[in-house]
Design an enzyme around this catalytic site. Sequence first.
Site, PDB file in Angstrom:
ATOM      1  N   HIS A  70      23.241   5.672  38.577  1.00  0.00           N
ATOM      2  CA  HIS A  70      23.649   6.989  39.100  1.00  0.00           C
ATOM      3  C   HIS A  70      22.455   7.698  39.727  1.00  0.00           C
ATOM      4  CE1 HIS A  70      26.635  10.384  39.074  1.00  0.00           C
ATOM      5  NE2 HIS A  70      25.524  10.980  39.495  1.00  0.00           N
ATOM      6  N   HIS A  81      21.220  10.017  43.529  1.00  0.00           N
ATOM      7  CA  HIS A  81      21.597  10.659  44.811  1.00  0.00           C
ATOM      8  C   HIS A  81      20.420  10.505  45.767  1.00  0.00           C
ATOM      9  CE1 HIS A  81      25.257  12.836  43.378  1.00  0.00           C
ATOM     10  NE2 HIS A  81      24.650  12.643  42.215  1.00  0.00           N
ATOM     11  N   GLN A 104      30.785  15.999  47.518  1.00  0.00           N
ATOM     12  CA  GLN A 104      30.031  16.947  46.689  1.00  0.00           C
ATOM     13  C   GLN A 104      30.705  18.318  46.599  1.00  0.00           C
ATOM     14  OE1 GLN A 104      26.465  16.939  44.897  1.00  0.00           O
ATOM     15  NE2 GLN A 104      28.078  18.273  44.132  1.00  0.00           N
ATOM     16  N   HIS A 152      32.111  11.845  39.422  1.00  0.00           N
ATOM     17  CA  HIS A 152      31.405  12.861  38.638  1.00  0.00           C
ATOM     18  C   HIS A 152      32.491  13.548  37.817  1.00  0.00           C
ATOM     19  CE1 HIS A 152      28.156  12.203  41.456  1.00  0.00           C
ATOM     20  NE2 HIS A 152      27.392  13.080  40.840  1.00  0.00           N
ATOM     21  N   GLU A 189      31.492  17.212  34.255  1.00  0.00           N
ATOM     22  CA  GLU A 189      30.068  17.536  34.105  1.00  0.00           C
ATOM     23  C   GLU A 189      29.949  19.026  33.805  1.00  0.00           C
ATOM     24  OE1 GLU A 189      27.556  16.548  37.416  1.00  0.00           O
ATOM     25  OE2 GLU A 189      25.711  16.862  36.275  1.00  0.00           O
ATOM     26  N   ASP A 231      19.672   9.934  38.428  1.00  0.00           N
ATOM     27  CA  ASP A 231      20.454  11.017  39.051  1.00  0.00           C
ATOM     28  C   ASP A 231      19.699  11.743  40.163  1.00  0.00           C
ATOM     29  OD1 ASP A 231      22.610  12.626  39.577  1.00  0.00           O
ATOM     30  OD2 ASP A 231      22.703  13.575  37.613  1.00  0.00           O
ATOM     31  N   TRP A 254      19.042  20.081  41.928  1.00  0.00           N
ATOM     32  CA  TRP A 254      19.604  20.003  40.581  1.00  0.00           C
ATOM     33  C   TRP A 254      18.556  19.715  39.513  1.00  0.00           C
ATOM     34  CZ3 TRP A 254      21.860  18.485  45.039  1.00  0.00           C
ATOM     35  CH2 TRP A 254      23.144  18.963  45.296  1.00  0.00           C
TER      36      TRP A 254
HETATM   37 ZN   LIG Z   1      25.324  12.931  40.280  1.00  0.00          ZN
END
Ligand SMILES: [Zn+2]
Length: 441
Positions: free
Chosen positions: A75, A77, A171, A234, A237, A333, A339
Amino acid sequence: MTTTLFTNVHIATGMPGSTAAETTPLQDILVEDGRFKKIGQRLVSKLATQGMDISSIETIDLEGKLACPPFCDTHLHLDYVFTARKPGAVNESGTLFEGIQRWSETKSDLTVDEVKERARIGIAKEMRHGVQFIRSHADVTDPNLTSLKALLELKEELKDTVTLQIVSFPQEGMYSYEGPHGESGADLVEEGLKMGADCVGGIPHFEQCREFGERSMHTVVELASKYNKLIDVHCDETDDPNSRYLELLSALAYRAGIGSKTTASHTCSLGSADNAYFFHLTKLLKAAHINFACAPTENLYLQGRQDTFPKRRGITRVKELTEAGVNVSLGQDSMQDPWYPVGNGNMMLILDYVLHLAQMMSFEEIDDALKFLTVNGATTLGMRDSYGLEAGKPANFIVLDASSVFDAVYERCDVLRSVREGRTLFTRNTSITTDLDLLTL
Ligand SMILES: [Zn+2]
């Protein structure tokens, strides 16, 4: 024909019970034309007995270190990496939802070349920590699909050194996003699949209302069936114990017969749900063979932001899922994105966090821990058939600066060598052979 002999190595396959290297004798690995030809004890002398001219073969002494299959980051991005300090992108609250807002407000200037340049650095950082298999999400809530184009190009350009799987990921939501020409996030996800993305993505807990979230789960499973793709959502979360898209995703995937091709990422809400609910849900998760991807550092940072004290840990039930026989793998991630301000691709660090947060530190659990970065990851990615140190499979493996799995975890050790189809991608030298050597320098 290219032949290489790697000698004097302990082997951790990542399979349960195979990891106690102190009881595993040293082995040798023969690689021929990019595939494992033979793996076994005293292979060198056996081959010589069989008449093979060992002196003509390239031989690499692995000096009693530990080999295992390459790490999988399930996982990540890659389109977001190194954007954390971009003007307007700084996430002041440290919440997931401000991260999405900041990204949305600052993503309009992306170009294919710029995304590729950042992603290349992100991939290189992962590779130097022993990763050879990465599943990356690509944000497709962008009418130009810039991120997806960039990552699909990289997937092809880098395929000899790293395996990339790309998720067509909305997203900003499948049904909460509307593009300039009226296109929905779902339309763009489908366009991404047609362009060559490997997986269908979703983000139901972010949709504007429960109905949109539920609809998006139906769409995810329908698209995966229609285009014969994997699924990575996702999912839940959030610390909200009532966010329950996991059960819908699992039930739909199960009924469509594609549960084992489905991954639920994050599922932080399971960390807040009550035990009676989890007990009931576990039956479905097992029957469906759903995979889980946990991002411990990211969610430790993002979750619990509405809590005072006690403050929740933010991660899914890694220990309980594992004990129930459900497959759990791990992800970095983020690397310096809106984030998460850090993240460097060091999967041994990710493993270290999850073992602590999930309280999985019995000696048996530590001895078995590399599975989270290896076979469990390959299972999530649907690549088990071509993965692992077995004769006939592609000769992909890494060498850790340890002689047992326990020592590897205990030392949060470095990766000394990464081998891809028999070709060494990099080596890292250690001049210190034991800690006590330091005292004599
Ligand atoms: Zn993610």
